[in-house]
Design a protein around this motif. Structure first.
Motif, PDB file in Angstrom:
ATOM      1  N   PHE A  12       0.915  -1.086   0.086  1.00  0.00           N
ATOM      2  CA  PHE A  12      -0.019   0.038  -0.084  1.00  0.00           C
ATOM      3  C   PHE A  12       0.955   1.206   0.138  1.00  0.00           C
ATOM      4  N   ARG A  13       1.801   1.177   0.948  1.00  0.00           N
ATOM      5  CA  ARG A  13       2.673   2.380   1.219  1.00  0.00           C
ATOM      6  C   ARG A  13       3.421   2.355  -0.422  1.00  0.00           C
ATOM      7  N   ALA A  14       3.801   1.281  -0.827  1.00  0.00           N
ATOM      8  CA  ALA A  14       4.697   1.502  -2.152  1.00  0.00           C
ATOM      9  C   ALA A  14       3.852   2.088  -3.211  1.00  0.00           C
ATOM     10  N   THR A  15       2.447   1.767  -3.445  1.00  0.00           N
ATOM     11  CA  THR A  15       1.600   2.116  -4.433  1.00  0.00           C
ATOM     12  C   THR A  15       1.232   3.654  -4.331  1.00  0.00           C
ATOM     13  N   LEU A  16       0.997   4.040  -2.875  1.00  0.00           N
ATOM     14  CA  LEU A  16       0.413   5.314  -2.573  1.00  0.00           C
ATOM     15  C   LEU A  16       1.273   6.424  -2.412  1.00  0.00           C
ATOM     16  N   LEU A  17       2.483   6.029  -1.639  1.00  0.00           N
ATOM     17  CA  LEU A  17       3.352   7.027  -1.276  1.00  0.00           C
ATOM     18  C   LEU A  17       4.668   7.092  -1.803  1.00  0.00           C
ATOM     19  N   GLU A  18       5.104   5.901  -2.688  1.00  0.00           N
ATOM     20  CA  GLU A  18       6.427   5.865  -3.026  1.00  0.00           C
ATOM     21  C   GLU A  18       6.190   5.810  -4.607  1.00  0.00           C
ATOM     22  N   PRO A  19       5.794   6.757  -5.348  1.00  0.00           N
ATOM     23  CA  PRO A  19       5.592   6.210  -6.774  1.00  0.00           C
ATOM     24  C   PRO A  19       6.822   6.108  -7.618  1.00  0.00           C
TER      25      PRO A  19
END
Lengths: 248, 231
Positions: A241-248
């Motif tokens: 989730f973090r990879a998809t939303l916050l770390e483009p």
């Protein structure tokens, strides 16, 4: 013991398969399941027929080669062991045992009970590594790692990549495998630089291979020979989730 | 919207969409049940409750839009993920003996299909007043929409009550797996809290089941009178 074995026989990937019934006498309770199959194969060869093909290597539960679905359970009844560590004392004289290969679209049957698990290798190639410049090994204690992180990383690293999680899941999902591989690197300092790229790439490869999605039934954890916890799947979900939303 | 497309494309992202929309829907189901239970307080309480909701059209419509969006998202992600899951095992096992997979977990999709059908019927019955227009038109002494009478007269018909009671079984199963499941999907899994998390689905689903089933049963048993004498 005398057992009736219903074994999946399939000539090759392109031929249709089916069950063949064998009666095996003189089964000793202390034989492992694979030793029992060896004994069966000896009899089959003596009759001049093709032996049952199955995979095995270490036969001590650490290599992840054996891959049998025994009576509807990957690696057979009992917890925390591979097929090679399943002993015949778990069965009773006169039992009928059904033996099938792992079934999943990304694990095509190559022959009889052998499936092609190279989909797992491709998932590893997509992100199951850390990138470092090689050279002299650095002093091990230069990067301190908290004890509990080490322990958890080791729990995840215990995965032997056998694929029982896929075989057991009603969706043929590879989430437990991928979660274990993502976590054992993601928990350690050396895994941080590629942490979010890793989870994104490994999940993308997992989906591309055609594995199903996780619906939290936890069947994978129940059959895992290394008893990898579904806690790592939750961890993957967080990282993804973090990879998809916050770390483009 | 690139993040949305990214989520929709992956099996992990689909579960996030499913979990988020499921959280909204199950939250609504719980609140809805407690709202319904006001029928035990008599016609004045539940009619006033219904009236107070109508007096806040902005909030009411915002809630309806969010619910509709959550419903569509839930259905859409469920259809997609079920397609992917079924495609992942083209050859079924001759023998499959699940060790821990519950009946609830195995029937999420079919249960969901039944629930979707029930929701359409339920809306036609109580929200749009299509199935019993005569019950829908009633007003109480204060000129308010008579929700109390509508519910009691509706549930007095055994077949109507039966359909509601039967629909609560897939709801029970759906919430039983779903409510515990979104914690895992959102990454909340810790040995210290797992017992609570895994108990929450069965507990919440049972409360909703008992609360909702009590109403048609109480109506059929004559415990919720209509017309109310002496008030």
């Amino acid at each position: 013991m005398r057992l009736t074995l219903r074994i999946w026989r399939q000539k090759d990937a392109n031929s249709p398969g089916g069950f063949v019934t064998y009666v095996k006498d003189h089964v000793v309770p202390d034989m492992s399941f694979l030793e029992m199959l060896d004994a069966l194969n000896r009899e089959i060869v003596e009759r001049g027929e093709e032996p049952v093909a199955f995979e095995s290597d270490c036969r001590e539960g650490i290599c992840g080669s054996c891959s049998l679905v025994i009576n509807g359970i990957p690696h057979g009844p009992g917890r925390g062991k591979a097929s090679c560590q399943l002993y015949m004392r778990h069965f009773r004289d006169g039992d009928t045992i059904t033996v099938e290969p792992f079934r999943a679209k990304p694990f095509p049957v190559l022959r009889d009970l052998i499936v092609d698990r190279s989909a797992f290798d491709r998932i590893m190639q997509a992100g199951g590594f850390i990138s470092v410049n090689t050279g002299g090994a650095p002093e091990a204690n230069t990067i301190p790692v908290p004890k509990q992180d080490q322990e958890m990383a080791m729990d995840a690293a215990a995965c032997i990549g056998c694929g029982a999680c896929v075989a057991a899941c009603k969706n043929a999902s590879a989430m437990l495998f991928v979660a274990a591989k993502v976590s054992h690197l993601g928990l350690l300092p050396q895994g941080q630089p590629e942490r979010y790229r890793r989870v994104r790439n490994m999940v993308a490869q997992m989906d591309q291979e055609g594995f199903g999605g996780c619906t939290n039934t936890f069947e994978c954890e129940a059959v895992c020979p290394k008893q990898i916890s579904v806690r790592f799947i939750a961890r993957l979900n967080r990282d993804y989730f973090r990879a998809t939303l916050l770390e483009p | 919207m690139t993040w949305f497309r990214a989520l929709f494309r992956s099996t992990v992202g689909l579960k996030w969409l499913m979990g988020t929309s499921g959280l909204v829907l199950s939250g609504f189901v719980v609140v809805h049940m407690f709202g319904n239970l006001q029928i035990y307080l008599g016609p004045d309480a539940i009619n006033a409750y219904a009236e107070s909701l109508r007096k806040m059209p902005l909030l009411l419509w915002a809630a309806r839009i969010v619910l509709l969006a959550a419903f569509l998202l839930h259905v859409l992600s469920a259809v997609r993920i079920t397609q992917l899951n079924r495609a992942a095992r083209p050859t079924p096992y001759e023998l499959w003996s699940p060790q821990v997979t519950t009946y609830a977990a195995r029937t999420m999709f079919m249960g969901g299909v039944i629930l979707a059908g029930f929701i359409v019927y339920h809306l036609a019955h109580f929200t749009f007043g299509l199935t019993h227009p005569d019950h829908f038109k009633l007003h109480d002494a204060k000129g308010r929409h008579d929700v109390y009478a509508m519910v009691v007269l509706g549930f007095r018909q055994p077949l109507v009550s039966l359909s509601y009671l039967l629909a609560m079984v897939p709801l029970l199963l759906h919430l039983q797996h779903g409510v515990s499941s979104f914690f895992q999907t959102f990454g909340l899994n810790h040995p210290r809290y797992n017992r609570i998390i895994r108990a929450l689905g069965p507990i919440v689903s049972l409360i909703v089941f008992l609360g909702n089933c009590s109403i048609p049963l109480a109506v059929l048993a004559g415990l919720i009178p209509y017309p109310v004498v002496g008030k």
